[in-house]
Design a protein around this motif. Sequence first.
Motif, PDB file in Angstrom:
ATOM      1  N   GLY A  48      -2.317   0.132   6.070  1.00 11.97           N
ATOM      2  CA  GLY A  48      -1.856   0.964   4.956  1.00 11.97           C
ATOM      3  C   GLY A  48      -2.320   2.401   5.026  1.00 11.97           C
ATOM      4  N   GLU A  78      -7.847  -3.823  -5.472  1.00  5.56           N
ATOM      5  CA  GLU A  78      -8.226  -4.449  -4.193  1.00  5.56           C
ATOM      6  C   GLU A  78      -9.215  -5.597  -4.396  1.00  5.56           C
ATOM      7  N   THR A 115       0.852  -1.184   0.000  1.00 10.99           N
ATOM      8  CA  THR A 115       0.000   0.000   0.000  1.00 10.99           C
ATOM      9  C   THR A 115       0.890   1.237   0.000  1.00 10.99           C
ATOM     10  N   GLN A 175      -4.620  -3.887   4.908  1.00 11.67           N
ATOM     11  CA  GLN A 175      -5.195  -2.708   4.253  1.00 11.67           C
ATOM     12  C   GLN A 175      -5.411  -1.577   5.262  1.00 11.67           C
TER      13      GLN A 175
END
Length: 792
Positions: free
Chosen positions: A612, A418, A291, A609
């Motif tokens: 990130g 994603e 990310t 995620q």
Amino acid sequence: MSFDWHETLAEIWAKSPVLGSDKGESLREHTYNLMVRLDGLARLRPKLQEEFNLPRLWLILQRAAWLHDWGKAAPSFQLMLRGGPTWHHRHEVLSLLWVDWCCHDLESTEATWVASIVVSHHKEARDIFELYPFGLAEEDDPVGDLVSEVDVDTCRILWEWQRQQAMTSWTPNQPEGEVPGAPLPPPWEEAVARVRREGVERIRFWLDRFRRLVAGFESGNESLSPTLGFLLRGFMLQADYTASAHVAQGERPRLEDGRILKAFSLNQASLYEHQAAAARTEGNTILIAPTGSGKTEAALLWASCQNRCQTGIPRLFYTLPYQASMNAMFDRLNGAFSGKVGLVHSRSLAALYQRFMDQKYSVKEAGRQAQWMKALARLHVQPMVIFSPYQMLKIVYRLKGYEAMLADYAQGVFVFDEIHAYEPRRLAMILETVKYLREEWGARFLVMSATLPAPIRNRVKQALENPDVITAALPLYKAFSRHQVSVVPGDLLEAANLERAVRDWHGGKSVLVTCNTVARAQAVYRAIMKSPLKPPGGELILLHSRFNARDRFRKEHCILSNLALGRVGSEHKSERPVMVVSTQVIEVSLNVDMDTIYSDPAPLEALIQRFGRVNRNRRMPVAPAYVFEEPADGQGIYDPALIKEALQVLNCNSDRPLDEMGVQDWLDGIYTGKILADWEASYESTATEFRTAFLKTLIPFVSDPELEEAFDRLFDGVEVLPAALVKEYLELNDRDPIGATQLLIPIRWGQYHLLTKRGRIRPCQGKMPSVVDGHYDPEVGLDFTKNQQENV
């Protein structure tokens, strides 16, 4: 004839006058406009006929375009366009009367295609057959009444027009010799005699040919080409829509490396290895990179490579899982390609409207511009479109106009961002559609993510048939080891744990708190609001899916403007530190960079995620990330087994910076044994059913209203109006109808029906949407645990 047919033809209208005018658009003007737009579609895809082995595709479309609205020449239809009584027939059916004039030089099957596209360019097949049923006695046949509408003078005007057209080029833009011009009509006496004598019979003949064509598709006749049917009806719908709206035909995406690099302040020397690799990779590709390492820029450079290798691509589609991330990506790409980017999701009109309002447009002008932008996306005009993969599934569910969507995807280029965000059943439907578009429609795909567990990676490879795989370089992964994770006993909602997060906030840090459900996020927000440790002037923002659009956009804008002001993720302590409490909506593509995170337990890929959004730009050597052990039951959102494995992996690696390169191995280690078997079983059963029930039965001309309701229930949900906002909605609806829709809140169908059973939903009535009896607060959102009485 006693009159000039040129002048009389100009008085045959195809469209009624627009507001402020007393003259309608003539049949000649509209036909010309439609044919020019078909020409534009052909130029967007110059190799389509060759690659799909359909050498007469554009010829059939041009003939159908030439003929499609001739039925509007009926005197009663002309009277209706001038304000007269409603005409109760279908002009596209009457247009079949002249198929023989325009198609006598074509093969029988080609003429049938022309007739089928003409008669179906507005209504679905079932609607046409209901209006003009077969097997009626002659005196009861509405086709007889329809043909009686046509007089000799009308026929002569159309005959003269056809004769003139046969002696000129088809359109001024069509390369000479590429598409033959219209043929000469039969001699006048023969032509008019046949209309008088055999008019009903000929219309019935072509209706029957259309009926047989549709029946052939429905019975699985392998001699018929569904691809040709999709393209013919799809491009006809596109061209007719854009011609009617007077919208110029779309252009190709202007994707050149230099323009992309300049737009994102990059140069060739500054590119990461995975970005440079994407810029030279042709064909289907998987990209895995951390990310914050420029995957969006890599995706655009990959698309630029496809543009070079294919001598231009017709459209670029950028897919994301959440509306917040779609809105953010729209802003980002529109900044680089102004006016060339479309946004398509269930609340895109409100999102676009808000952007124009933020630019200080008036209510009226903001509404007009937003409606226009939405129309351009619906008309398949903009070179780039941002949407969710669920928009693609509309073709498979055969929603109205699905042929136009499918034709739009032909030879298109898709970026999937994603892909890990979808649970296995929905992922199966998405990847089966991807495979179908790749195999049948020449589409190309880039699938990218920071995390791709082995089962997802393998299924993506199957869908893309051995794609190139680009993985960020090892030194980059080491450089992006930005987090040190601590697994914390207990629940985030415990007072001591919340106090820990608030102390960080009080100390000047920007803090992200991520919960798995809206209810938990609301509870966290309320608890923090009561904390005596709140920093003076600190900003606390709650973000989740159960806000109305107006408050949601305000909150997203607040977060992103704080970022721009250096108050989210600043290197120095700020006078107004920010804390964001959110659900999963924060995980993807909201480009924030915060100092620390406190999170509910979740599967490892979801946690990565979330991490990130912290220390995204590597301002610190490492940033602390805290994951709580409870609740470990998945809360109806996640598989508890995945949470258990994620916590175990993080516990084993909590004494050192998170190894970004090792995350992939950790994920592969998690997806083994029963977890893998359950995932594969769920995926495969859905994929098999989806192929059998949807993809293998996908045919043109047959939309399915029942599937439309199933689609809405599965993917779109329903919007409701909180009872507390009813008065404001009614006041707004008259002067600012788009602003009124911004008060609605999306909820899942399951929630809607549960609330209905409990008597807390008042179903929609007239222009009033469904009203929910629930507490609504602009800072907290819709709370199902409280009712409206507690608002007072």
